[in-house]
Enzyme design. Structure first.
Site, short mmCIF file in Angstrom:
data_model
loop_
_atom_site.label_atom_id
_atom_site.label_comp_id
_atom_site.label_asym_id
_atom_site.label_seq_id
_atom_site.Cartn_x
_atom_site.Cartn_y
_atom_site.Cartn_z
N ASP A 58 39.57 34.68 56.43
CA ASP A 58 39.15 33.51 55.65
C ASP A 58 37.67 33.71 55.33
O ASP A 58 36.86 33.92 56.25
CB ASP A 58 39.37 32.26 56.52
CG ASP A 58 39.03 30.98 55.78
OD1 ASP A 58 38.29 31.03 54.77
OD2 ASP A 58 39.51 29.92 56.23
N SER A 84 42.71 28.44 42.95
CA SER A 84 42.58 28.71 41.52
C SER A 84 43.45 27.84 40.61
O SER A 84 43.40 28.01 39.40
CB SER A 84 42.91 30.19 41.26
OG SER A 84 44.30 30.40 41.43
N THR A 99 36.85 26.52 50.09
CA THR A 99 36.89 27.97 49.80
C THR A 99 35.92 28.34 48.69
O THR A 99 35.14 29.29 48.82
CB THR A 99 38.33 28.39 49.42
OG1 THR A 99 39.11 28.41 50.62
CG2 THR A 99 38.36 29.77 48.79
N THR A 133 35.15 31.74 35.93
CA THR A 133 36.05 31.33 34.86
C THR A 133 35.29 30.74 33.67
O THR A 133 34.19 30.21 33.84
CB THR A 133 37.04 30.27 35.40
OG1 THR A 133 37.72 29.65 34.31
CG2 THR A 133 36.32 29.16 36.17
N ASP A 134 35.91 30.78 32.49
CA ASP A 134 35.30 30.11 31.33
C ASP A 134 35.42 28.59 31.44
O ASP A 134 34.79 27.86 30.67
CB ASP A 134 35.92 30.62 30.01
CG ASP A 134 37.40 30.35 29.87
OD1 ASP A 134 38.02 29.84 30.82
OD2 ASP A 134 37.97 30.66 28.80
N GLU A 135 36.23 28.11 32.41
CA GLU A 135 36.39 26.65 32.54
C GLU A 135 35.11 25.97 32.99
O GLU A 135 34.98 24.74 32.87
CB GLU A 135 37.55 26.33 33.50
CG GLU A 135 38.87 26.87 32.98
CD GLU A 135 40.09 26.34 33.71
OE1 GLU A 135 40.06 25.19 34.18
OE2 GLU A 135 41.07 27.09 33.80
N TYR A 159 38.59 21.91 40.19
CA TYR A 159 38.58 23.39 40.23
C TYR A 159 37.35 23.94 39.51
O TYR A 159 36.58 24.71 40.08
CB TYR A 159 39.86 23.94 39.59
CG TYR A 159 39.76 25.41 39.23
CD1 TYR A 159 39.64 26.38 40.21
CD2 TYR A 159 39.75 25.82 37.89
CE1 TYR A 159 39.52 27.74 39.88
CE2 TYR A 159 39.64 27.17 37.55
CZ TYR A 159 39.52 28.12 38.55
OH TYR A 159 39.40 29.45 38.22
N LYS A 163 34.02 26.03 40.92
CA LYS A 163 33.65 27.38 40.45
C LYS A 163 32.22 27.35 39.88
O LYS A 163 31.44 28.27 40.12
CB LYS A 163 34.64 27.90 39.41
CG LYS A 163 36.03 28.23 39.92
CD LYS A 163 36.06 29.35 40.95
CE LYS A 163 35.75 30.70 40.36
NZ LYS A 163 35.97 31.78 41.37
N ASN A 189 44.05 34.56 32.30
CA ASN A 189 44.72 35.86 32.46
C ASN A 189 46.24 35.68 32.43
O ASN A 189 46.75 34.63 32.82
CB ASN A 189 44.36 36.46 33.81
CG ASN A 189 42.98 37.08 33.86
OD1 ASN A 189 42.80 38.17 34.39
ND2 ASN A 189 41.98 36.42 33.30
N LYS A 198 52.17 29.17 37.28
CA LYS A 198 51.32 29.19 36.09
C LYS A 198 52.19 29.26 34.83
O LYS A 198 53.33 29.73 34.87
CB LYS A 198 50.35 30.38 36.16
CG LYS A 198 49.46 30.39 37.41
CD LYS A 198 48.29 29.41 37.31
CE LYS A 198 47.49 29.31 38.59
NZ LYS A 198 46.27 30.05 38.69
N LEU A 199 51.62 28.82 33.70
CA LEU A 199 52.43 28.56 32.50
C LEU A 199 53.36 29.72 32.10
O LEU A 199 54.58 29.51 31.94
CB LEU A 199 51.50 28.22 31.31
CG LEU A 199 52.22 27.97 30.00
CD1 LEU A 199 52.99 26.65 30.03
CD2 LEU A 199 51.24 27.97 28.81
N PRO A 214 58.42 22.99 30.70
CA PRO A 214 57.49 21.87 30.56
C PRO A 214 56.24 22.25 29.77
O PRO A 214 55.62 23.28 30.03
CB PRO A 214 57.12 21.53 32.01
CG PRO A 214 57.37 22.78 32.77
CD PRO A 214 58.41 23.57 32.05
#
Ligand code: NAD
Length: 353
Positions: A58, A84, A99, A133-135, A159, A163, A189, A198-199, A214
């Site tokens: 961890d 993530s 984390t 991330t770009d988020e 999230y 980050k 990604n 994930k989608l 969905p």
């Protein structure tokens, strides 16, 4: 080089490790806690290689981190370990704070403690590469805007806020202590070994079982899609050739609305695995619009011209070639996906090396 990769049992981390073991002479030490998202089966093609080691750790555990730095004497850290999944961060943000923020802090301190006593040449060559991330930039309003490395941070979800926070810590450790850091911010990604929540994998796997596909809201959210193996190549380029203290945006030049992504997957499945035995003409009949998630960003798009100009990296896959490879990979590797879905990948953890 000896490279510590944190989060190496995850989606992107495992692609990075496969890339390094298969294409370089470097050694890899994979540090992973093995949360639900960690799957050592994604590394089965390289896990018996003499240049690969796994340590179940961890990143919040400073004592273990110190032991590992002392034992392995790494030349670089590629930090991918994180919580993530945006939906999970909305349901339970605590693990994200722990984390992504506290864990990054502990890893920075363990790295700094080890780095400060290195002989001068090794000290100058050491790299701490933080993968983000770009988020962190929030969302874009106009259709022509792009995130650049200097776009102000405006995260929307627990999230992305966690980050963003970790990115700031990494920059501060560079400015305050001189730790040789690099930061990369990448777009969504996709590709082989992607966790089925994930989608893209969710749509492929649900479709094959004739379950609803969905789509949040009207499906008009725009994301830039980056093939995971292109990303792994970019990350290795940054850690080996990037300029210390710099940030590089990494994108796939593939902006798509979510609904177009789902339609494309359905078309590929109609071609590669026709739904003849499911009583439907096309997998598109399974598309179901569901209530949008709170705080959902409408558009992300990345300007990746700096990494192209300075390091000569561009993606090899177009969305069309990458999504075809991805659908074909899932069709050929359904046992991997089913073992994630039924939980057996966690019950029968492979032995540690
Ligand atoms: P993932 O969820 O698939 O994998 C994360 C890995 O980190 C797992 O193996 C998990 O076991 C490990 N981990 C979690 N908590 C840990 C802890 N406390 N200590 C040690 N290991 C721990 O994530 P991913 O999609 O591979 O993303 C990797 C990194 O890239 C993350 O930092 C993420 O923020 C970033 N990123 C991902 C995307 C994407 O599209 N997937 C896009 C941009 C940035």
């Amino acid at each position: 080089m000896k490279i510590i990769v944190t989060g190496g049992a995850g989606f992107i981390g495992s692609a990075v490790i496969r890339h390094i073991i298969n294409n370089t002479r470097d050694e890899v030490i994979n540090l992973d806690k093995l949360t639900y998202a960690g799957n050592l089966e994604s590394l089965s093609s390289i896990d018996s290689h003499e240049r690969y080691r796994f340590e179940q750790v961890d990143i919040c555990d400073r004592n273990k981190l110190d032991r590992i730095f002392n034992q392995y004497q790494p030349d670089a850290v590629m930090h991918l370990a994180a919580e993530s999944h945006v939906d999970r961060s909305i349901d339970g943000p605590a693990a994200f704070i722990e984390t992504n923020i506290v864990g990054t802090y502990q890893l920075l301190e363990a790295s700094r403690n080890y780095w400060k006593d290195l002989p001068e040449t090794r000290k100058a060559a050491f790299r701490f590469h933080h993968i983000s991330t770009d988020e962190v930039y929030g969302d874009l309003e106009g259709p022509v805007d792009l995130f650049t490395e200097t776009t102000p941070y405006a995260p929307s979800s627990p999230y992305s806020a966690s980050k963003a926070s970790s990115d700031h810590l990494v920059r501060a450790w560079r400015r305050t202590y001189g730790l040789p850091t690099l930061v990369t911010n990448c777009s969504n990604n996709y590709g082989p070994y992607h966790f089925p929540e994930k989608l893209i994998p969710l749509v492929i796997l649900n479709a094959l079982e004739a379950k609803p596909l969905p789509v949040y809201g009207k499906g008009n959210q725009i994301r830039d899609w980056l093939f995971v193996e292109d990303h792994a190549r970019a990350l290795y380029k940054v850690v080996t050739e990037g300029k210390v203290g710099e940030t590089y945006n990494i994108g796939g030049h593939n902006e798509k609305q979510n609904i177009d992504v789902v339609n494309k997957i359905c078309e590929l499945l109609d071609e590669l695995n026709p739904a003849t035995n499911l009583n439907i003409k096309s997998y598109k009949e399974l598309i179901t619009f569901v209530q949008d998630r709170p705080g959902h960003d409408l558009r992300y798009a990345i300007d990746a011209s700096k990494i192209k100009r300075e390091l000569g990296w561009t993606p090899e896959e177009t969305f069309e070639s990458g999504i075809r490879k991805t659908v074909m990979w899932y069709l050929a590797n359904l046992p991997w996906a089913h073992r994630v879905q039924d939980g057996s990948y966690q019950r029968e953890r492979l032995g540690t090396k």
